[in-house]
Scaffold this motif. Structure first.
Motif, PDB file in Angstrom:
ATOM      1  N   PHE A 154      31.034  41.836  38.363  1.00  0.00           N
ATOM      2  CA  PHE A 154      31.982  41.264  39.310  1.00  0.00           C
ATOM      3  C   PHE A 154      31.795  42.022  40.624  1.00  0.00           C
ATOM      4  O   PHE A 154      31.918  43.248  40.648  1.00  0.00           O
ATOM      5  CB  PHE A 154      33.430  41.439  38.845  1.00  0.00           C
ATOM      6  N   HIS A 155      31.515  41.318  41.702  1.00  0.00           N
ATOM      7  CA  HIS A 155      31.332  42.016  42.975  1.00  0.00           C
ATOM      8  C   HIS A 155      32.062  41.283  44.091  1.00  0.00           C
ATOM      9  O   HIS A 155      32.171  40.058  44.095  1.00  0.00           O
ATOM     10  CB  HIS A 155      29.837  42.170  43.304  1.00  0.00           C
ATOM     11  N   LYS A 204      39.081  41.450  40.702  1.00  0.00           N
ATOM     12  CA  LYS A 204      38.056  41.827  39.718  1.00  0.00           C
ATOM     13  C   LYS A 204      38.690  42.505  38.501  1.00  0.00           C
ATOM     14  O   LYS A 204      38.396  42.134  37.351  1.00  0.00           O
ATOM     15  CB  LYS A 204      37.013  42.743  40.377  1.00  0.00           C
ATOM     16  N   THR A 252      40.892  40.037  36.529  1.00  0.00           N
ATOM     17  CA  THR A 252      40.107  39.100  35.721  1.00  0.00           C
ATOM     18  C   THR A 252      39.619  39.753  34.430  1.00  0.00           C
ATOM     19  O   THR A 252      39.644  39.133  33.365  1.00  0.00           O
ATOM     20  CB  THR A 252      38.911  38.565  36.533  1.00  0.00           C
ATOM     21  N   ILE A 294      31.645  44.884  31.429  1.00  0.00           N
ATOM     22  CA  ILE A 294      31.912  44.321  32.752  1.00  0.00           C
ATOM     23  C   ILE A 294      31.849  45.451  33.770  1.00  0.00           C
ATOM     24  O   ILE A 294      32.485  46.490  33.597  1.00  0.00           O
ATOM     25  CB  ILE A 294      33.289  43.644  32.815  1.00  0.00           C
ATOM     26  N   ALA A 327      32.405  46.317  37.879  1.00  0.00           N
ATOM     27  CA  ALA A 327      32.998  45.827  39.122  1.00  0.00           C
ATOM     28  C   ALA A 327      32.519  46.709  40.259  1.00  0.00           C
ATOM     29  O   ALA A 327      32.511  47.936  40.151  1.00  0.00           O
ATOM     30  CB  ALA A 327      34.513  45.844  39.036  1.00  0.00           C
ATOM     31  N   ILE A 347      28.953  37.532  39.234  1.00  0.00           N
ATOM     32  CA  ILE A 347      30.012  36.649  39.718  1.00  0.00           C
ATOM     33  C   ILE A 347      30.621  37.219  41.004  1.00  0.00           C
ATOM     34  O   ILE A 347      31.183  38.315  40.998  1.00  0.00           O
ATOM     35  CB  ILE A 347      31.122  36.482  38.659  1.00  0.00           C
ATOM     36  N   PHE A 352      33.361  37.632  43.919  1.00  0.00           N
ATOM     37  CA  PHE A 352      34.795  37.468  44.156  1.00  0.00           C
ATOM     38  C   PHE A 352      35.007  37.483  45.669  1.00  0.00           C
ATOM     39  O   PHE A 352      34.796  38.515  46.313  1.00  0.00           O
ATOM     40  CB  PHE A 352      35.592  38.597  43.485  1.00  0.00           C
TER      41      PHE A 352
END
Length: 211
Positions: free
Chosen positions: A5-6, A13, A16, A104, A106, A125, A127
């Motif tokens: 997640f970036h 992030k 989620t 995950i 981030a 993904i 953000f």
């Protein structure tokens, strides 16, 4: 499965990752880098090995927040410190790839991550900051329900959403500041000027300034 997640801070992030845990009925373990990384050679790898073993046994979702602090790009080896740091990243790449579960990561800056690790993600993904329409919903939903506050006629949520590009976290923080102000002053009236003042204070923490 490995996912990245970036995006900018405050765009959801961490939230989620928590929601994925709720939907899948699995615990999400947020990795505290200060408890893992050690200045002593070999200790970081030992801590990570114990963490991954326990996580696999308990079927945790592993969540590395601000992952570029640990998964950063490897540097040219100039001294023993560089060699040790690169060994830590290499070990981490191998261990994450062999983890039998969901990991995950981030990061606020995807470009800071090691390129060798980028190839190991099944999902990357982005953000993004909310657009004006999404900000309107966030401003509308952030206020407490009931009669805790009253809004003056000059208060305009649409203008706030249209004029100021903010994250959901910033909006929530502004509303919290307004609510604390109402408690401190025993004044439940929310004016547009009051919200703007709290917004200025919040954005100044991010190095942003508004009139």
């Amino acid at each position: 499965f490995r996912a990245l997640f970036h995006g900018p801070p405050g765009t959801g992030k961490t939230l989620t990752a928590s929601l994925i845990g709720r939907v899948t009925c699995r615990d999400v373990y947020r990795v505290d880098l200060s408890m893992v990384v050690s200045k002593y050679i070999g200790e970081t790898e030992k801590n990570l090995s114990a963490l991954f073993a326990k996580a696999e046994n308990k079927d945790w979702i592993l969540f590395f927040d601000e992952a570029d602090a640990l998964f950063g790009k490897r540097t040219a080896t100039k001294d023993a410190h560089d060699r040790h740091a690169n060994q830590e990243v290499s070990y981490l790449l191998q261990r994450v790839e062999s983890y039998n579960g969901l990991v995950i990561l981030a990061s606020n800056f995807k470009s800071n991550l090691d390129e060798a690790f980028m190839r190991r993600f099944q999902s990357v993904i982005p953000f993004m900051l909310p657009n004006a329409q999404e900000r309107r919903k966030l401003w509308n939903n952030a206020w407490p329900s009931g009669d805790h506050l009253t809004f003056s006629p000059d208060f305009n949520r649409e203008r706030l959403a249209d004029d100021y590009e903010t994250s959901g976290a910033t909006i929530n923080n502004v509303v919290q500041k307004v609510c604390l102000h109402a408690l401190a002053t025993d004044d439940k009236t929310v004016t547009h000027q009051l919200v703007l003042e709290m917004l200025r204070r919040e954005l100044s923490k991010e190095g942003k300034f508004i009139k």
